[in-house]
Design a protein around this motif. Structure first.
Motif, PDB file in Angstrom:
ATOM      1  N   VAL A   5     -35.769  69.150 -11.413  1.00 32.39           N
ATOM      2  CA  VAL A   5     -35.078  69.867 -12.482  1.00 32.39           C
ATOM      3  C   VAL A   5     -34.054  68.941 -13.106  1.00 32.39           C
ATOM      4  CG1 VAL A   5     -33.679  71.854 -13.078  1.00 32.39           C
ATOM      5  CG2 VAL A   5     -35.423  72.042 -11.284  1.00 32.39           C
ATOM      6  N   GLN A   6     -34.215  68.681 -14.386  1.00 29.62           N
ATOM      7  CA  GLN A   6     -33.358  67.737 -15.093  1.00 29.62           C
ATOM      8  C   GLN A   6     -32.298  68.454 -15.922  1.00 29.62           C
ATOM      9  OE1 GLN A   6     -37.096  64.929 -16.274  1.00 29.62           O
ATOM     10  NE2 GLN A   6     -35.129  64.380 -17.182  1.00 29.62           N
ATOM     11  N   SER A   7     -31.188  67.750 -16.126  1.00 29.45           N
ATOM     12  CA  SER A   7     -30.133  68.226 -17.004  1.00 29.45           C
ATOM     13  C   SER A   7     -29.321  67.035 -17.491  1.00 29.45           C
ATOM     14  CB  SER A   7     -29.227  69.221 -16.276  1.00 29.45           C
ATOM     15  OG  SER A   7     -28.616  68.615 -15.161  1.00 29.45           O
ATOM     16  N   GLY A   8     -28.487  67.278 -18.498  1.00 30.58           N
ATOM     17  CA  GLY A   8     -27.525  66.262 -18.899  1.00 30.58           C
ATOM     18  C   GLY A   8     -27.798  65.546 -20.197  1.00 30.58           C
ATOM     19  N   LEU A  20     -27.464  61.602 -16.901  1.00 35.82           N
ATOM     20  CA  LEU A  20     -28.596  62.499 -16.687  1.00 35.82           C
ATOM     21  C   LEU A  20     -28.721  62.820 -15.204  1.00 35.82           C
ATOM     22  CD1 LEU A  20     -31.269  60.788 -18.949  1.00 35.82           C
ATOM     23  CD2 LEU A  20     -29.495  62.437 -19.574  1.00 35.82           C
ATOM     24  N   SER A  21     -29.102  64.050 -14.909  1.00 37.26           N
ATOM     25  CA  SER A  21     -29.279  64.487 -13.528  1.00 37.26           C
ATOM     26  C   SER A  21     -30.714  64.906 -13.285  1.00 37.26           C
ATOM     27  CB  SER A  21     -28.362  65.673 -13.219  1.00 37.26           C
ATOM     28  OG  SER A  21     -27.013  65.358 -13.456  1.00 37.26           O
ATOM     29  N   CYS A  22     -31.131  64.729 -12.062  1.00 36.40           N
ATOM     30  CA  CYS A  22     -32.493  65.099 -11.655  1.00 36.40           C
ATOM     31  C   CYS A  22     -32.397  65.631 -10.234  1.00 36.40           C
ATOM     32  CB  CYS A  22     -33.389  63.863 -11.733  1.00 36.40           C
ATOM     33  SG  CYS A  22     -35.089  64.105 -11.151  1.00 36.40           S
ATOM     34  N   SER A  78     -30.167  64.776  -5.235  1.00 32.06           N
ATOM     35  CA  SER A  78     -30.313  64.515  -6.666  1.00 32.06           C
ATOM     36  C   SER A  78     -30.195  63.030  -6.954  1.00 32.06           C
ATOM     37  CB  SER A  78     -29.230  65.257  -7.460  1.00 32.06           C
ATOM     38  OG  SER A  78     -29.365  66.659  -7.338  1.00 32.06           O
ATOM     39  N   TYR A  80     -29.348  60.336 -10.382  1.00 29.15           N
ATOM     40  CA  TYR A  80     -28.655  60.349 -11.662  1.00 29.15           C
ATOM     41  C   TYR A  80     -28.923  59.050 -12.423  1.00 29.15           C
ATOM     42  CZ  TYR A  80     -26.142  63.999  -9.177  1.00 29.15           C
ATOM     43  OH  TYR A  80     -25.819  65.118  -8.452  1.00 29.15           O
ATOM     44  N   THR A 128     -35.585  65.578 -20.739  1.00 26.71           N
ATOM     45  CA  THR A 128     -34.376  65.992 -21.433  1.00 26.71           C
ATOM     46  C   THR A 128     -34.148  65.054 -22.613  1.00 26.71           C
ATOM     47  OG1 THR A 128     -32.026  66.533 -21.121  1.00 26.71           O
ATOM     48  CG2 THR A 128     -32.830  64.597 -19.980  1.00 26.71           C
TER      49      THR A 128
END
Length: 134
Positions: A5-8, A20-22, A78, A80, A128
């Motif tokens: 799940v990615q974000s950022g 970015l986060s994963c 996670s 990054y 993302t």
């Protein structure tokens, strides 16, 4: 079920920074080979950075060396990608991916076959968007 799940992502001005986060869900990132990839509009997907699953050593494609940093937080399961000094050439959709790395050493890091290896054997995040404006 293995899930990343990615974000950022987001919009940033040239010279700015993003992280970015994963996050791995349903499995432990230990011993996995981890890669960050990006795909710019109209271009092939390319490898950007990776963490060796055996010794944890990082590597970067030449275009981001000195600007990007890949790191992991085992407590959060996670990985990054810290991106500094962003420019318009860094615009694209960024993906994280993991693989067990069996036979990965046969492929030159960040080369086309290395990317195809992850396509075939890896598990991918949803991507993302990173947009760098002038």
């Amino acid at each position: 079920q293995l899930q990343l799940v990615q974000s950022g992502g987001g919009l940033v001005e040239s010279g700015g920074s993003l992280t970015l986060s994963c996050a791995a869900v349903g499995f432990n990132l230990d011993n996995y080979y981890i890669g960050w990839f990006r795909q710019a509009p109209g271009k092939e997907r390319e490898g950007v950075s990776c963490l060796n699953g055996s010794d944890g050593s990082p590597d970067y494609v030449d275009s981001v060396k000195g600007r990007f940093t890949i790191f992991r937080d085992n407590a959060k399961n996670s990985v990054y990608l810290r991106m500094n000094g962003l420019n318009t050439e860094d615009t694209g959709v960024y993906y994280c991916a993991v693989s067990l790395g069996l036979g990965l050493e046969l492929h030159s890091p960040f080369g086309p076959s290395w990317v195809r290896y992850y396509d075939e054997y890896g598990h991918w995040g949803q991507g993302t968007q990173v947009t760098v404006s002038t």
